[in-house]
Write a protein that holds these residues in place. Structure first.
Motif, PDB file in Angstrom:
ATOM      1  N   PRO A   1       0.828  -1.220   0.000  1.00 22.30           N
ATOM      2  CA  PRO A   1       0.000   0.000   0.000  1.00 22.30           C
ATOM      3  C   PRO A   1       0.859   1.265   0.000  1.00 22.30           C
ATOM      4  O   PRO A   1       1.986   1.254   0.480  1.00 22.30           O
ATOM      5  CB  PRO A   1      -0.806  -0.129   1.295  1.00 22.30           C
ATOM      6  CG  PRO A   1      -0.007  -1.030   2.166  1.00 22.30           C
ATOM      7  CD  PRO A   1       0.682  -1.988   1.242  1.00 22.30           C
ATOM      8  N   GLU A   2       0.307   2.344  -0.546  1.00 18.74           N
ATOM      9  CA  GLU A   2       1.074   3.593  -0.632  1.00 18.74           C
ATOM     10  C   GLU A   2       1.330   4.197   0.742  1.00 18.74           C
ATOM     11  O   GLU A   2       2.363   4.834   0.964  1.00 18.74           O
ATOM     12  CB  GLU A   2       0.316   4.615  -1.493  1.00 18.74           C
ATOM     13  CG  GLU A   2       0.276   4.263  -2.972  1.00 18.74           C
ATOM     14  CD  GLU A   2      -0.350   5.363  -3.795  1.00 18.74           C
ATOM     15  OE1 GLU A   2      -0.587   6.474  -3.244  1.00 18.74           O
ATOM     16  OE2 GLU A   2      -0.613   5.136  -4.991  1.00 18.74           O
ATOM     17  N   ARG A   3       0.382   4.029   1.663  1.00 21.27           N
ATOM     18  CA  ARG A   3       0.521   4.637   2.982  1.00 21.27           C
ATOM     19  C   ARG A   3       0.336   3.587   4.064  1.00 21.27           C
ATOM     20  O   ARG A   3      -0.282   2.559   3.864  1.00 21.27           O
ATOM     21  CB  ARG A   3      -0.494   5.759   3.184  1.00 21.27           C
ATOM     22  CG  ARG A   3      -0.282   6.945   2.259  1.00 21.27           C
ATOM     23  CD  ARG A   3      -1.321   8.030   2.497  1.00 21.27           C
ATOM     24  NE  ARG A   3      -1.099   9.186   1.669  1.00 21.27           N
ATOM     25  CZ  ARG A   3      -1.489   9.308   0.403  1.00 21.27           C
ATOM     26  NH1 ARG A   3      -2.137   8.302  -0.171  1.00 21.27           N
ATOM     27  NH2 ARG A   3      -1.248  10.408  -0.292  1.00 21.27           N
ATOM     28  N   GLY A   4       0.891   3.904   5.216  1.00 20.69           N
ATOM     29  CA  GLY A   4       0.764   3.010   6.357  1.00 20.69           C
ATOM     30  C   GLY A   4       2.023   3.025   7.197  1.00 20.69           C
ATOM     31  O   GLY A   4       3.065   3.536   6.768  1.00 20.69           O
ATOM     32  N   ARG A   5       1.912   2.504   8.384  1.00 16.36           N
ATOM     33  CA  ARG A   5       3.055   2.440   9.287  1.00 16.36           C
ATOM     34  C   ARG A   5       3.931   1.229   8.959  1.00 16.36           C
ATOM     35  O   ARG A   5       3.422   0.141   8.681  1.00 16.36           O
ATOM     36  CB  ARG A   5       2.597   2.347  10.737  1.00 16.36           C
ATOM     37  CG  ARG A   5       1.951   3.613  11.268  1.00 16.36           C
ATOM     38  CD  ARG A   5       1.663   3.471  12.755  1.00 16.36           C
ATOM     39  NE  ARG A   5       1.105   4.698  13.303  1.00 16.36           N
ATOM     40  CZ  ARG A   5       0.787   4.857  14.588  1.00 16.36           C
ATOM     41  NH1 ARG A   5       0.967   3.840  15.426  1.00 16.36           N
ATOM     42  NH2 ARG A   5       0.294   6.000  15.017  1.00 16.36           N
ATOM     43  N   CYS A   6       5.216   1.444   9.031  1.00 18.32           N
ATOM     44  CA  CYS A   6       6.136   0.326   8.822  1.00 18.32           C
ATOM     45  C   CYS A   6       6.018  -0.640  10.001  1.00 18.32           C
ATOM     46  O   CYS A   6       5.939  -0.199  11.161  1.00 18.32           O
ATOM     47  CB  CYS A   6       7.564   0.820   8.700  1.00 18.32           C
ATOM     48  SG  CYS A   6       7.867   1.832   7.227  1.00 18.32           S
TER      49      CYS A   6
ATOM     50  N   LEU B   1       3.178  -4.431   3.405  1.00 20.69           N
ATOM     51  CA  LEU B   1       4.389  -3.671   3.709  1.00 20.69           C
ATOM     52  C   LEU B   1       4.291  -2.343   2.964  1.00 20.69           C
ATOM     53  O   LEU B   1       4.500  -2.282   1.750  1.00 20.69           O
ATOM     54  CB  LEU B   1       5.633  -4.446   3.271  1.00 20.69           C
ATOM     55  CG  LEU B   1       6.979  -3.877   3.723  1.00 20.69           C
ATOM     56  CD1 LEU B   1       7.108  -3.950   5.239  1.00 20.69           C
ATOM     57  CD2 LEU B   1       8.136  -4.622   3.064  1.00 20.69           C
ATOM     58  N   PRO B   2       3.950  -1.263   3.672  1.00 17.25           N
ATOM     59  CA  PRO B   2       3.752   0.039   3.013  1.00 17.25           C
ATOM     60  C   PRO B   2       4.985   0.533   2.271  1.00 17.25           C
ATOM     61  O   PRO B   2       6.109   0.098   2.535  1.00 17.25           O
ATOM     62  CB  PRO B   2       3.388   0.967   4.188  1.00 17.25           C
ATOM     63  CG  PRO B   2       2.823   0.056   5.219  1.00 17.25           C
ATOM     64  CD  PRO B   2       3.617  -1.217   5.097  1.00 17.25           C
ATOM     65  N   GLU B   3       4.757   1.443   1.353  1.00 22.93           N
ATOM     66  CA  GLU B   3       5.805   1.997   0.507  1.00 22.93           C
ATOM     67  C   GLU B   3       6.997   2.486   1.332  1.00 22.93           C
ATOM     68  O   GLU B   3       6.851   3.142   2.362  1.00 22.93           O
ATOM     69  CB  GLU B   3       5.239   3.156  -0.327  1.00 22.93           C
ATOM     70  CG  GLU B   3       6.191   3.763  -1.335  1.00 22.93           C
ATOM     71  CD  GLU B   3       6.416   2.871  -2.552  1.00 22.93           C
ATOM     72  OE1 GLU B   3       7.287   3.201  -3.371  1.00 22.93           O
ATOM     73  OE2 GLU B   3       5.707   1.845  -2.684  1.00 22.93           O
ATOM     74  N   ASN B   4       8.208   2.139   0.860  1.00 22.89           N
ATOM     75  CA  ASN B   4       9.485   2.546   1.468  1.00 22.89           C
ATOM     76  C   ASN B   4       9.736   1.938   2.852  1.00 22.89           C
ATOM     77  O   ASN B   4      10.569   2.440   3.608  1.00 22.89           O
ATOM     78  CB  ASN B   4       9.602   4.071   1.553  1.00 22.89           C
ATOM     79  CG  ASN B   4       9.682   4.702   0.176  1.00 22.89           C
ATOM     80  OD1 ASN B   4      10.298   4.145  -0.742  1.00 22.89           O
ATOM     81  ND2 ASN B   4       9.039   5.860   0.013  1.00 22.89           N
ATOM     82  N   CYS B   5       9.031   0.873   3.187  1.00 22.13           N
ATOM     83  CA  CYS B   5       9.267   0.170   4.454  1.00 22.13           C
ATOM     84  C   CYS B   5      10.158  -1.048   4.214  1.00 22.13           C
ATOM     85  O   CYS B   5      10.177  -1.624   3.121  1.00 22.13           O
ATOM     86  CB  CYS B   5       7.953  -0.282   5.087  1.00 22.13           C
ATOM     87  SG  CYS B   5       6.963   1.062   5.773  1.00 22.13           S
TER      88      CYS B   5
END
Length: 495
Positions: free
Chosen positions: A214-219, A247-251
């Motif tokens: 997903p694009e947003r969310g907590r790692c 696993l959200p984006e950039n995590c």
């Protein structure tokens, strides 16, 4: 609320009329126990001054307790004296064949000796040395010799109640152990995709990546349930690990899993690394003994024992401690020992007895504290630490213990207190067990040997109590005053 015994009430009344600042050293500990509804008999505590004035303090100190991972102090201190601080493990490759050009015509024998820290990097260097001999192709079997440890009846199984048989801390010891027998699964979410890799890159491990990005969310935090890992062993040729979750984006996320026996893991690791070097190995994998007359090819030697002891105690490595315990047994084996567990038990208890320590209540199983049956008293543990303080290898043992509020398993405890960096303390955690043991200083710079254990169904609540033990020792009234003498006399009465 638990009522204090009559002698303690008298003692507190004495403190009230004592000079300013003379307080009960243990009162804050009892209050912390009561706040958490922990019975006072669940605590066993011993504190002995080592290099300055003061009187020993004891609370239920002769009660036999499960120490959890503080039992590693027994194993590591014994190893320093029984094996020596410069002891090393030497893992070797042999052959019963001949080299013809770039081809080794014969079997390749891998002889393991239980090296606790034979990493993937060191295995690569070992095989690189073999490759440097001009060998590229091996026309024979890969034979794994794990006979260094004598374990005819195997290792007792430990049920951690966690329903996680793949947990790294549950890896069982073996002379063929490499890379702690774990796989690291690494994930990175980027551009709407989750990229997954395994380390070491063994072909038998296949990842079924079903993780969304997903694009947003907590790692997710370490060991978060946001990601699930399910191994499938139904196909004998491969192990498929299905990963689900988000696993959200950039995590990033990592997970360590133990998925193979030590024999299979080591064989697969050797083949994978050899293949990466451009080599081939045509035979099958099997276990067996080194053939008589086999020729030595290459050797890798471990770091010294001092380095191993530091890793074991700083980070409470169960598998490394268990490897070390068995090594003590293997190096001290006698004809009457049924296996190396028994040999280690005998050797360590004899060593403790020669140190003048009563061993009547010491029970060893694997030396790591990952045990329901291991036992020791706080008094015995503190006396052992007192002996360690006098040992030629005291500096090596002490430096291996976590620094309060700074590193290891103590890095997040007692921060923003006067105890930062003032103690070297090993921690212990097990179901119904919490413990500490090590060396700490009081406000007058006297070093104390401290051992404290809490055994109770609600021991999970007791971390603050054990921190309070260290605070109480650190803030002892100046030794030599009337108040300190009364405190020592009262606390020594067997509470």
């Amino acid at each position: 609320m638990t009522c204090r015994p009559f002698w303690l009430s008298l003692f507190l009344m004495f403190v009230a009329i004592s000079p300013a600042g003379a307080e009960s050293w243990a009162d804050s500990i009892y209050e912390s126990l009561q706040e958490r509804k922990l019975p006072e008999e669940s605590l066993s505590l011993a504190a002995i001054p080592l290099d300055g004035p003061g009187e020993p303090r004891f609370v239920n100190a002769d009660e036999q307790m499960n120490p959890g991972s503080t039992m590693k102090l027994v194993t590591t201190y014994a190893a320093l004296e029984l094996l020596g601080p410069n002891f090393q493990w030497h893992t070797r490759l042999y052959t019963d064949g001949e080299q013809k050009g770039d081809t080794l015509k014969g079997n390749l024998y891998y002889v393991g000796v239980g090296d606790p820290k034979l990493t993937m990097e060191r295995m690569w260097l070992l095989l690189r040395d073999l490759r440097a001999m001009g060998i590229k192709h091996i026309r024979g079997d890969l034979v794994l010799d794990g006979s260094y440890f004598h374990l005819p009846n195997g290792i007792p199984h430990f049920n951690d109640d966690g329903d996680n048989p793949y947990a790294p801390y549950l890896v069982e010891p073996s002379a063929l152990l490499t890379n702690l027998n774990v796989f690291r699964i690494r994930m990175m979410s980027r551009d709407g995709k989750v990229h997954v890799s395994t380390e070491p890159p063994v072909s038998k491990i296949v990842i079924d990546n079903q993780v969304t990005a997903p694009e947003r969310g907590r790692c997710p935090v370490h060991n978060s349930k946001a990601l699930q890992y399910e191994p499938d062993f139904s196909d004998r040729r491969k192990i498929t690990v299905t990963i689900t979750g988000a696993l959200p984006e950039n995590c990033r996320a990592d997970r360590y899993l133990s998925l193979m026996s030590q024999e299979d893991y080591t064989a697969n690791l050797i083949r994978s690394l050899w293949r990466e070097m451009g080599g081939t190995l045509s035979g099958r994998d099997r276990t067996g003994r080194l053939a008589r007359g086999a020729k030595l090819l290459v050797t890798t030697s471990s770091p010294d024992l001092v380095t191993m002891v530091r890793d074991i105690n700083k980070w409470s490595s169960n598998i490394m401690a268990r490897q070390l315990f068995l090594t003590i047994g293997a190096e001290n084996r006698l004809a009457g020992d049924k296996d190396d567990l028994a040999a280690a038990d005998r050797a360590i208890l004899e060593w403790m007895r020669l140190k003048g320590i009563d061993i009547s209540q010491v029970v060893l199983e694997n030396g790591s504290g990952l045990s329901r049956v291991e036992r020791i008293t706080a008094h015995q543990q503190a006396l052992m630490l007192q002996q360690a303080w006098r040992s030629p290898f005291a500096a090596e043992l002490i430096a291996s213990l976590p620094l309060v509020a700074m590193d290891g398993t103590m890095r997040n405890r007692l921060r923003n207190t006067a105890l930062v960096g003032e103690g070297h303390i090993k921690t212990g955690t097990l179901r119904n067990v919490r413990s500490i043991a090590g060396f700490t200083r009081d406000q007058n710079n006297t070093t104390w040997a401290v051992a404290a254990m809490i055994n109770d169904r609600s021991a999970w609540k007791s971390r603050a109590v054990l921190d309070e033990v260290l605070k109480a020792v650190h803030t002892l009234v100046e030794p030599g005053t009337d108040a300190s003498r009364v405190t020592a006399a009262s606390a020594g009465g067997g509470r």
